[in-house]
Design a protein around this motif. Structure first.
Motif, PDB file in Angstrom:
ATOM      1  N   ASN A 133      -4.903   9.813   2.087  1.00 41.23           N
ATOM      2  CA  ASN A 133      -3.687  10.529   2.482  1.00 41.23           C
ATOM      3  C   ASN A 133      -2.853  10.921   1.270  1.00 41.23           C
ATOM      4  OD1 ASN A 133      -4.187  10.450   5.225  1.00 41.23           O
ATOM      5  ND2 ASN A 133      -3.154   8.505   5.521  1.00 41.23           N
ATOM      6  N   SER A 134      -2.802  10.067   0.261  1.00 42.65           N
ATOM      7  CA  SER A 134      -2.051  10.428  -0.946  1.00 42.65           C
ATOM      8  C   SER A 134      -2.707  11.589  -1.672  1.00 42.65           C
ATOM      9  CB  SER A 134      -1.952   9.211  -1.871  1.00 42.65           C
ATOM     10  OG  SER A 134      -3.216   8.858  -2.387  1.00 42.65           O
ATOM     11  N   ILE A 135      -4.043  11.634  -1.675  1.00 44.20           N
ATOM     12  CA  ILE A 135      -4.743  12.759  -2.280  1.00 44.20           C
ATOM     13  C   ILE A 135      -4.463  14.044  -1.502  1.00 44.20           C
ATOM     14  CG2 ILE A 135      -6.991  13.716  -2.879  1.00 44.20           C
ATOM     15  CD1 ILE A 135      -6.137  11.435  -4.658  1.00 44.20           C
ATOM     16  N   ASN A 147     -15.274 -10.254   6.765  1.00 41.47           N
ATOM     17  CA  ASN A 147     -15.016  -8.879   7.191  1.00 41.47           C
ATOM     18  C   ASN A 147     -13.574  -8.451   6.957  1.00 41.47           C
ATOM     19  OD1 ASN A 147     -17.649  -8.516   8.094  1.00 41.47           O
ATOM     20  ND2 ASN A 147     -17.179  -9.388  10.113  1.00 41.47           N
ATOM     21  N   MET A 148     -12.663  -9.414   6.795  1.00 42.00           N
ATOM     22  CA  MET A 148     -11.257  -9.058   6.604  1.00 42.00           C
ATOM     23  C   MET A 148     -11.054  -8.272   5.319  1.00 42.00           C
ATOM     24  SD  MET A 148      -8.802 -12.099   7.961  1.00 42.00           S
ATOM     25  CE  MET A 148      -8.583 -12.334   9.722  1.00 42.00           C
ATOM     26  N   LEU A 149     -11.716  -8.692   4.244  1.00 38.50           N
ATOM     27  CA  LEU A 149     -11.597  -7.966   2.975  1.00 38.50           C
ATOM     28  C   LEU A 149     -12.113  -6.549   3.119  1.00 38.50           C
ATOM     29  CD1 LEU A 149     -10.928  -7.927  -0.034  1.00 38.50           C
ATOM     30  CD2 LEU A 149     -13.209  -8.858  -0.481  1.00 38.50           C
ATOM     31  N   LEU A 150     -13.197  -6.378   3.846  1.00 48.00           N
ATOM     32  CA  LEU A 150     -13.750  -5.045   4.063  1.00 48.00           C
ATOM     33  C   LEU A 150     -12.786  -4.189   4.877  1.00 48.00           C
ATOM     34  CD1 LEU A 150     -16.128  -3.108   3.718  1.00 48.00           C
ATOM     35  CD2 LEU A 150     -17.122  -4.076   5.806  1.00 48.00           C
ATOM     36  N   ILE A 151     -12.139  -4.776   5.881  1.00 51.40           N
ATOM     37  CA  ILE A 151     -11.181  -4.029   6.696  1.00 51.40           C
ATOM     38  C   ILE A 151      -9.977  -3.603   5.866  1.00 51.40           C
ATOM     39  CG2 ILE A 151      -9.589  -4.224   8.650  1.00 51.40           C
ATOM     40  CD1 ILE A 151     -11.614  -6.060   9.979  1.00 51.40           C
ATOM     41  N   ILE A 152      -9.487  -4.498   4.998  1.00 46.78           N
ATOM     42  CA  ILE A 152      -8.354  -4.156   4.131  1.00 46.78           C
ATOM     43  C   ILE A 152      -8.732  -3.034   3.168  1.00 46.78           C
ATOM     44  CG2 ILE A 152      -6.815  -5.023   2.337  1.00 46.78           C
ATOM     45  CD1 ILE A 152      -6.929  -7.738   3.672  1.00 46.78           C
ATOM     46  N   LEU A 153      -9.935  -3.093   2.612  1.00 43.54           N
ATOM     47  CA  LEU A 153     -10.378  -2.062   1.678  1.00 43.54           C
ATOM     48  C   LEU A 153     -10.530  -0.713   2.380  1.00 43.54           C
ATOM     49  CD1 LEU A 153     -13.027  -4.004  -0.456  1.00 43.54           C
ATOM     50  CD2 LEU A 153     -10.700  -3.361  -1.089  1.00 43.54           C
ATOM     51  N   PHE A 173      -8.869   0.292   5.062  1.00 46.80           N
ATOM     52  CA  PHE A 173      -7.527   0.807   5.348  1.00 46.80           C
ATOM     53  C   PHE A 173      -6.853   1.317   4.080  1.00 46.80           C
ATOM     54  CE2 PHE A 173      -2.915   0.096   5.739  1.00 46.80           C
ATOM     55  CZ  PHE A 173      -2.653   0.928   6.806  1.00 46.80           C
ATOM     56  N   SER A 174      -7.015   0.610   2.976  1.00 50.99           N
ATOM     57  CA  SER A 174      -6.448   1.063   1.705  1.00 50.99           C
ATOM     58  C   SER A 174      -7.063   2.389   1.283  1.00 50.99           C
ATOM     59  CB  SER A 174      -6.666   0.009   0.617  1.00 50.99           C
ATOM     60  OG  SER A 174      -6.078  -1.217   0.981  1.00 50.99           O
ATOM     61  N   GLY A 175      -8.389   2.525   1.484  1.00 50.94           N
ATOM     62  CA  GLY A 175      -9.032   3.803   1.172  1.00 50.94           C
ATOM     63  C   GLY A 175      -8.496   4.943   2.027  1.00 50.94           C
ATOM     64  N   TYR A 176      -8.228   4.648   3.285  1.00 51.70           N
ATOM     65  CA  TYR A 176      -7.651   5.674   4.169  1.00 51.70           C
ATOM     66  C   TYR A 176      -6.262   6.093   3.696  1.00 51.70           C
ATOM     67  CZ  TYR A 176      -5.494   7.625   8.375  1.00 51.70           C
ATOM     68  OH  TYR A 176      -4.811   8.430   9.254  1.00 51.70           O
ATOM     69  N   VAL A 186       0.828  -1.210   0.000  1.00 51.91           N
ATOM     70  CA  VAL A 186       0.000   0.000   0.000  1.00 51.91           C
ATOM     71  C   VAL A 186       0.862   1.260   0.000  1.00 51.91           C
ATOM     72  CG1 VAL A 186      -1.672   1.316   1.362  1.00 51.91           C
ATOM     73  CG2 VAL A 186      -1.972  -1.128   1.049  1.00 51.91           C
ATOM     74  N   LEU A 187       1.975   1.242   0.729  1.00 51.11           N
ATOM     75  CA  LEU A 187       2.841   2.424   0.819  1.00 51.11           C
ATOM     76  C   LEU A 187       3.366   2.815  -0.560  1.00 51.11           C
ATOM     77  CD1 LEU A 187       4.377   4.488   2.618  1.00 51.11           C
ATOM     78  CD2 LEU A 187       6.223   2.818   2.736  1.00 51.11           C
ATOM     79  N   PHE A 188       3.816   1.851  -1.333  1.00 47.98           N
ATOM     80  CA  PHE A 188       4.381   2.140  -2.645  1.00 47.98           C
ATOM     81  C   PHE A 188       3.290   2.474  -3.660  1.00 47.98           C
ATOM     82  CE2 PHE A 188       7.565  -0.263  -0.435  1.00 47.98           C
ATOM     83  CZ  PHE A 188       8.756   0.319  -0.822  1.00 47.98           C
ATOM     84  N   VAL A 189       2.121   1.864  -3.519  1.00 53.02           N
ATOM     85  CA  VAL A 189       1.010   2.208  -4.398  1.00 53.02           C
ATOM     86  C   VAL A 189       0.560   3.641  -4.136  1.00 53.02           C
ATOM     87  CG1 VAL A 189      -1.370   1.645  -4.990  1.00 53.02           C
ATOM     88  CG2 VAL A 189       0.276  -0.180  -4.616  1.00 53.02           C
TER      89      VAL A 189
END
Length: 258
Positions: free
Chosen positions: A182-184, A167-173, A175-178, A90-93
């Motif tokens: 931040n990149s925006i 629920n794990m997939l939802l949690i990952i999504l 966090f990725s959205g968060y 996620v950091l590099f993306v």
């Protein structure tokens, strides 16, 4: 005389096989380790070394990998390793996304490099951010933190325990959205200044139609973008350090919530 039977050999191999599957899956998707410049033999040898080091401290697995349950467990270890690796990406993306947005806004999206990892062209700004974040990641021993999180996952997620849920997939999504938000926020100053510049050039074009908007607007946006990048470089390290800390905390506590 030493007598070895099939059951003893299978049990001995299973001690190292299950950790090896998760570790090699993680190295195939995690940043730095999944780079194509790193030889596959090197990844396999590193995975074997870590497996031999941590296997004696793990609980005994009494599931045979020649059974149907063993095949499901094999796929389960692959899924856990790949999931942890993609979370670490996620950091590099985020850096690539910020670079693509900046390159698009200032008019440098046409200047691209071929990325051997994604097999697509990335903008020159994304390439710059990726190199900066990579050096920053290695300077903070981020690769060692990833290995620590991987080893610690064997205690948070035992090999023969199934704790994955929908629920794990939802949690990952989430966090990725968060992280993407931040990149925006990181590139928001450039977006605002470029927007103000475009509005100004539009007003000037309406007041004086003989002025070529393309001959003035494109060099002006490029000049503003490079000028703002000069100031953003000073905050890129503390900004991505915060994201890296959040990423490490999330990966460490990801499976503890269950």
């Amino acid at each position: 005389m030493l007598h070895l039977n099939i059951f003893y050999i299978t049990t001995l191999i299973s001690y190292f096989f299950w950790p090896f599957v998760r570790i090699v899956s993680f190295f195939s998707s995690a940043p730095v380790f999944s780079d194509k410049l790193i030889n596959r033999k090197t990844k396999i040898i590193l995975s074997l070394c870590i497996s031999f080091l941590i296997a004696p401290f793990l609980p005994e697995i009494k599931i045979s990998f020649f059974s149907s349950i063993g095949f499901i467990l094999f796929l389960y270890q692959i899924l856990i390793g790949i999931t942890l690796g993609f979370i670490a990406q996620v950091l590099f993306v985020t850096a690539n996304l910020a670079g693509e947005i900046i390159g698009l806004e200032i008019g440098l999206s046409f200047a691209t490099f071929f990325d051997f990892y994604t097999h697509i062209g990335i903008s020159i700004i994304s390439r710059l951010f990726k190199i900066i974040v990579l050096f920053f990641f290695l300077s903070l021993n981020g690769h060692l933190y990833l290995i620590y999180i991987l080893v610690n996952s064997f205690y948070n997620i035992p090999i023969d325990e199934n704790i994955l849920s929908a629920n794990m997939l939802l949690i990952i999504l989430k966090f990725s959205g968060y992280i993407f938000i931040n990149s925006i926020m990181f590139v928001l100053p450039i977006i605002i200044f470029i927007l103000v510049s475009n509005i100004t050039m539009g007003i000037i074009n309406r007041l004086s139609p003989q002025i070529s908007i393309f001959s003035i607007g494109l060099p002006l946006n490029l000049l503003i973008g490079i000028f703002l990048l000069y100031f953003l470089i000073n905050i890129i390290f503390p900004f991505f350090k915060i994201i890296l800390n959040q990423l490490i905390i999330f990966m460490t506590n990801f499976f503890k919530i269950y």
